[in-house]
Design an enzyme around this catalytic site. Structure first.
Site, short mmCIF file in Angstrom:
data_model
loop_
_atom_site.label_atom_id
_atom_site.label_comp_id
_atom_site.label_asym_id
_atom_site.label_seq_id
_atom_site.Cartn_x
_atom_site.Cartn_y
_atom_site.Cartn_z
N GLY A 11 -10.02 1.68 -1.83
CA GLY A 11 -10.49 0.34 -2.19
C GLY A 11 -11.88 0.02 -1.65
O GLY A 11 -12.56 0.89 -1.10
N ASP A 34 -4.27 7.17 -0.32
CA ASP A 34 -4.31 6.17 -1.39
C ASP A 34 -3.27 6.56 -2.43
O ASP A 34 -2.84 7.72 -2.50
CB ASP A 34 -5.70 6.10 -2.04
CG ASP A 34 -5.91 4.78 -2.76
OD1 ASP A 34 -6.43 3.83 -2.15
OD2 ASP A 34 -5.54 4.68 -3.96
N ARG A 36 -3.81 6.69 -5.47
CA ARG A 36 -4.49 7.55 -6.45
C ARG A 36 -5.34 8.61 -5.75
O ARG A 36 -5.80 8.38 -4.63
CB ARG A 36 -5.44 6.70 -7.32
CG ARG A 36 -4.76 6.01 -8.48
CD ARG A 36 -5.77 5.18 -9.24
NE ARG A 36 -6.29 4.12 -8.39
CZ ARG A 36 -5.75 2.92 -8.28
NH1 ARG A 36 -4.68 2.62 -8.97
NH2 ARG A 36 -6.26 2.01 -7.48
N TYR A 140 -1.49 -14.98 -2.20
CA TYR A 140 -2.28 -14.13 -1.29
C TYR A 140 -2.31 -14.75 0.11
O TYR A 140 -2.07 -14.07 1.11
CB TYR A 140 -3.69 -14.02 -1.87
CG TYR A 140 -4.68 -13.19 -1.07
CD1 TYR A 140 -4.47 -11.84 -0.86
CD2 TYR A 140 -5.85 -13.77 -0.59
CE1 TYR A 140 -5.40 -11.08 -0.16
CE2 TYR A 140 -6.78 -13.01 0.11
CZ TYR A 140 -6.55 -11.68 0.32
OH TYR A 140 -7.47 -10.92 1.02
N ILE A 170 -16.33 -9.99 1.26
CA ILE A 170 -17.13 -8.85 1.74
C ILE A 170 -18.03 -8.37 0.62
O ILE A 170 -17.57 -8.11 -0.51
CB ILE A 170 -16.22 -7.72 2.24
CG1 ILE A 170 -15.44 -8.23 3.46
CG2 ILE A 170 -17.05 -6.49 2.63
CD1 ILE A 170 -14.48 -7.23 4.03
C1 AKB Z 1 -10.55 -12.68 -2.09
O1 AKB Z 1 -11.48 -13.35 -2.57
O2 AKB Z 1 -9.38 -12.74 -2.49
C2 AKB Z 1 -10.85 -11.81 -0.90
C3 AKB Z 1 -10.68 -12.53 0.39
C4 AKB Z 1 -11.63 -13.55 0.80
O3 AKB Z 1 -9.76 -12.25 1.10
N1 AKB Z 1 -12.19 -11.30 -1.00
#
Ligand code: AKB
Length: 319
Positions: A11, A34, A36, A140, A170
């Protein structure tokens, strides 16, 4: 010398972290894994095709290579996680639970990134403290908060050396990110070089924290090398290097490319996520406890990104 396993090495972070750690600890001491095949990573060091949800292969790999430090970088990011929240939970939490259990069984240190996505609309928006209310509104974020709690639990209950940072967006020029809310801040540089134009999915005034990849890599190394006696926190440390809105990054690019243009076609899903996250983090605990000190700001990063991507284009390496 550490013996490291990077899970999810193909990744955005993993591909560069593998090279960075191999430079520091030696190629043979850093195993990339990974789901893959990744030819680049297999060329100069050990590489294993492994699904992090497969606990047996995970444990076998750690045992076989006598691993003492695991970087668990497996994650479905915020935008893609909202498209299939159940899948996001099962991948993000499945990889974490296996990492924690394997780390416990084989006495490994474990790094699992958290995110600014662990915060939500009820968290203080500006200079968001290290320890504060965390009620994220994305799957998330739910995974990240749960992951932080679980990692602390494994440290307290079983003594597993778990450590983590809350990564902001990032920005890098090697492997593109995929499925995140902050991805626009990478895409904008590629669009600038390719088309001299960018269509921005995030509203012009929404600020988010960001980090240039070299600082992210340093954070991983520095935290995992930190003296445990100095760590008051573990999972997870706020870190940041800069905070900007789309309008501010656009202005910065125009210093180098005055004809660059941008229009807004706001994506409501991304907007909702971005607005629920902090504008800026307070990273003083990371600075105090393990010497976090980012080197890159928006101006320097922009100059570097544009130079490198333009060179890639000249060399025919941009697809
Ligand atoms: C996202 O935008 O989901 C990620 C993060 C800030 O964890 N780059």
């Amino acid at each position: 010398m550490k013996r490291i396993l990077i899970v999810g090495a193909g990744g955005q972070i993993g591909s560069e972290l593998t090279t960075h750690l191999r430079d520091i600890y030696g190629n043979k001491n850093v195993v990339a894994a990974d789901v893959r095949e990744c030819r680049d990573l297999a060329e100069n060091g050990p590489f294993v095709v492994m699904n992090a949800l497969d606990a047996n292969t995970f444990g076998y790999t750690v045992n076989k290579y006598r691993i003492d430090t695991i970087f668990n970088l497996v994650a479905l990011l915020s935008v893609v996680g909202e498209k299939d929240p159940q899948l996001a939970w099962s991948i993000n939490m499945g990889a974490l639970m296996n990492s924690l259990d394997v780390a416990r069984q084989y006495n490994c240190s474990l790094f699992t990134p958290s995110s600014i996505g662990a915060f939500g609309p009820s968290s203080p928006k500006v200079n968001t403290p290290q320890d504060t209310l965390m009620q994220p509104t994305t799957m998330y974020g739910v995974c990240k908060v749960t992951g932080e709690l679980l990692s602390n639990y494994y440290f307290q209950k079983y003594g597993v050396d778990t450590r983590s940072v809350r990564f902001p967006g990032i920005i890098s020029n090697v492997t593109p990110p995929g499925g995140g809310t902050t991805d626009y801040a990478v895409d904008i540089y590629y669009s600038a070089i390719r088309h001299n134009h960018f269509v921005c999915p995030i509203p012009k005034d929404v600020k988010m924290d960001m980090l240039y990849m070299p600082d992210a890599l340093n954070a991983c190394v520095r935290l995992m090398e930190a003296d445990p006696a100095k760590l008051i926190h573990r999972n997870s440390f706020n870190i940041t290097a800069m905070s900007f809105s789309p309008e501010e990054i656009y202005d910065e690019i125009r210093r180098h490319m005055p004809d660059f243009t941008m229009k807004y076609e706001v994506d409501p899903g991304k907007e909702a996520i971005a607005r629920s996250w902090p504008d800026s983090l307070d990273d003083s605990c990371a600075r105090d406890e393990w010497g976090w000190a980012p080197q890159w700001n928006l101006a320097d990063m922009t100059a570097d990104m544009l130079t490198i991507i333009a060179r890639k284009r000249r060399d025919g390496l941009l697809i």
